[in-house]
Structures are given as structure tokens and as C-alpha cells.
Design an enzyme around this catalytic site. Structure first.
Site, mmCIF file in Angstrom:
data_model
loop_
_atom_site.group_PDB
_atom_site.id
_atom_site.type_symbol
_atom_site.label_atom_id
_atom_site.label_comp_id
_atom_site.label_asym_id
_atom_site.label_seq_id
_atom_site.Cartn_x
_atom_site.Cartn_y
_atom_site.Cartn_z
ATOM 1 N N HIS A 19 -5.217 9.522 0.597
ATOM 2 C CA HIS A 19 -5.179 8.688 1.804
ATOM 3 C C HIS A 19 -6.029 9.283 2.940
ATOM 4 O O HIS A 19 -5.673 9.217 4.102
ATOM 5 C CB HIS A 19 -3.736 8.488 2.288
ATOM 6 N N HIS B 34 -6.074 3.168 -4.147
ATOM 7 C CA HIS B 34 -5.984 3.361 -2.691
ATOM 8 C C HIS B 34 -6.381 4.796 -2.304
ATOM 9 O O HIS B 34 -5.956 5.295 -1.274
ATOM 10 C CB HIS B 34 -4.566 3.056 -2.221
ATOM 11 N N HIS C 218 3.628 -2.495 3.012
ATOM 12 C CA HIS C 218 3.652 -1.130 2.481
ATOM 13 C C HIS C 218 4.963 -0.878 1.741
ATOM 14 O O HIS C 218 6.014 -1.407 2.129
ATOM 15 C CB HIS C 218 3.513 -0.102 3.616
ATOM 16 N N ASP D 252 0.812 -1.219 0.000
ATOM 17 C CA ASP D 252 0.000 0.000 0.000
ATOM 18 C C ASP D 252 0.844 1.268 0.000
ATOM 19 O O ASP D 252 1.991 1.276 0.474
ATOM 20 C CB ASP D 252 -0.888 0.052 1.245
ATOM 21 N N ASP D 253 0.230 2.343 -0.498
ATOM 22 C CA ASP D 253 0.657 3.738 -0.317
ATOM 23 C C ASP D 253 1.656 4.257 -1.335
ATOM 24 O O ASP D 253 1.904 5.465 -1.377
ATOM 25 C CB ASP D 253 1.209 3.990 1.095
#
Length: 276
Positions: free
Chosen positions: A141, A137, A232, A87-88
């Protein structure tokens, strides 16, 4: 004139929606008693459109794993498969390290990308198309558990549009930041045609502080057939514990009999098994 309970609740909802303009929809719960329901329309937990119009989707899907993920068995097809997710990103320093480890082990993975990072570092994943999987995603965020349908929709649509422009195809998967899902986010993802993906195992770097090599055993202890593993490729420095040991983690899972697939492949195996 008698006022029905529904009329009373709708009146409360209208007042609360008006208050949302002053205090923010995500803070409504702080201003309403616990016995007072949140608004029917316009709150983060509402899975209906705030203007009461019909949704453009008739169904949606939220997944935590694939075949065998619930009971640890091999699933109907007897497959010991696992999906690694990151993620991210993309991040200019971390993402290439993850991609290099995956390439060295010939392992596909699923990356849930932030729109703002695709905007700034999208080229990092141009070679990923067709091998790895790229999911949505959100753009910034933001915590979708605090946002109404319109804001959730914008976060998702902005990111999907940018990813389609950057990579030539729109994502089919979506992961909410922090794993927070309200009704508004579920509806927005379903209307965008996206499968919402959670996880059933994760890199718990905080539990191995001072003993980073233990991350290999910790992840292996969580994984079952059908697991979706959360990691991540940007963030706090402790996450490098997982990135630095990614090849060791892959090797350990392989020695336990697992093979690696993307999330879509994992979910498709479950769909095929249930349709037999």
C-alpha cells in the site's frame, strides 16, 4: 556550441535523477523550481522506462466506470449495473463479514487485495474464486505517485505472483493505493497486462458521522448506471459503518433498479457496446 532546449532539459534530468538517490524520487518536486520540469526518465510521473528501452506494452487502460457512468443514462445497452469494490483486505475479522453479507444477497463483488494480507490471510478468499473477483492493490500500500517505474513494477509483480500462487490465477485488474497514479504506475500496470481501475462513487463515512444510517442514502445518491463503488474491508473503525449496512445498501440499490456485477463484467459490457 549551441545547447538545445532538449539537451538542457536532459542535463537537468540527469542531475535530478542523481539527486533522487539522495532525497528520493518522490521528493524531487520539493527541490526543483516550479518552472523546472521533472526528469524525463526515472521520476514517478515519467511514463517511459528509465533506461530508455521500449516498453513491453503498446497500450493500457484506466477505467472509472462502465456503460452509462458518464451521463447517468442507461448506456448503449440500457443496463443499470453497478460494481461494488472493497480495498485493502483480506482482513480476518472484516472480510468474512463482507463475504457473508454478499452471500446473503447473492451479490458478486471485486476485492482489491494487498499482497501482504494475501500472504497472511489468503485463505479467506479461497472460496471467492469463480464468484467474486480478486484484483491487485500492491503489496504494501505504498503511494505509487511517489515511486519510480522499477518500484511500481515490483509492488505490482510481487502481488500478482503471490495471488497466482495462492488462488491459481493471476489478477487482471489493478487499483493504485489512494487513487494516485503517476506515469510510472500507469506504465508498470500496462506492462503487467492489468487494467487500472479507479471509481466513480464511494462510501463516504466521514460525511455521516453521528448518523451512520445515512450511509445508505449517501451511496445511493452517488450511484449511476455503470458506477464503480469504492469501499474497504479493513482500515479505520468508521469503515464498519458501511460493512454493517452493506445488505441495506444492496437492498436500496436494487430498489432503484440496479443489478450487481464484477468490475470485469461491467467493463466488458462497455467494450461490447462500443464495438457494435
Amino acid at each position: 556550441m549551441e545547447v538545445t532546449r532538449r539537451q538542457a532539459l536532459t542535463a537537468v534530468a540527469g542531475a535530478a535523477v542523481g539527486a533522487a538517490g539522495a532525497v528520493g524520487a518522490g521528493r524531487l518536486a520539493e527541490h526543483l523550481g516550479e518552472s523546472t520540469p521533472l526528469p524525463f526518465y526515472g521520476s514517478p510521473v515519467s511514463a517511459v522506462r528509465p533506461d530508455r528501452s521500449a516498453p513491453s506494452a503498446t497500450a493500457g487502460s484506466v477505467v472509472w466506470g462502465g456503460p452509462g457512468g458518464a451521463d447517468g443514462a442507461g448506456g448503449a445497452a440500457g443496463l443499470r449495473r453497478v460494481a461494488l469494490t472493497f480495498d485493502d483486505g483480506p482482513h480476518p475479522e472484516w472480510t468474512p463479514r463482507v463475504l457473508a453479507a454478499l452471500e446473503a444477497e447473492d451479490v458478486p463483488a471485486t476485492f482489491f487485495c494487498l499482497g501482504r494480507n494475501v500472504r497472511d490471510h489468503g485463505d479467506l478468499h479461497r472460496a471467492s474464486v469463480g464468484h467474486h473477483e480478486l484484483g491487485n492493490h500492491t503489496f504494501d500500500h505504498r503511494d505509487l505517485g511517489r515511486l519510480d517505474w522499477s518500484a511500481c513494477r515490483d509492488e505490482i509483480a510481487r502481488t500478482s505472483g503471490l495471488m497466482e500462487k495462492t488462488y491459481g490465477s493471476a489478477p487482471t485488474l489493478f487499483r493504485p493505493p489512494y487513487g494516485h497514479l503517476g506515469g510510472a504506475a500507469v506504465l508498470a500496470a500496462a506492462e503487467a497486462g492489468l487494467t487500472t481501475v479507479m471509481w466513480s462513487a464511494q462510501a463516504r463515512e466521514d460525511l455521516v458521522a453521528g448518523h451512520p444510517d445515512r450511509i445508505v442514502d449517501d451511496i445511493a445518491s452517488q450511484v449511476r448506471p455503470g458506477s464503480i463503488v469504492l469501499a474497504h474491508d479493513t482500515g479505520s473503525e468508521d469503515r464498519l459503518v458501511t460493512i454493517d449496512r452493506l445488505r441495506a445498501i444492496i437492498g436500496r440499490l436494487r430498489s432503484d433498479g440496479y443489478s450487481f456485477v464484477t468490475v470485469s463484467e461491467l467493463v466488458a459490457a462497455g467494450t461490447a457496446a462500443s464495438s457494435r
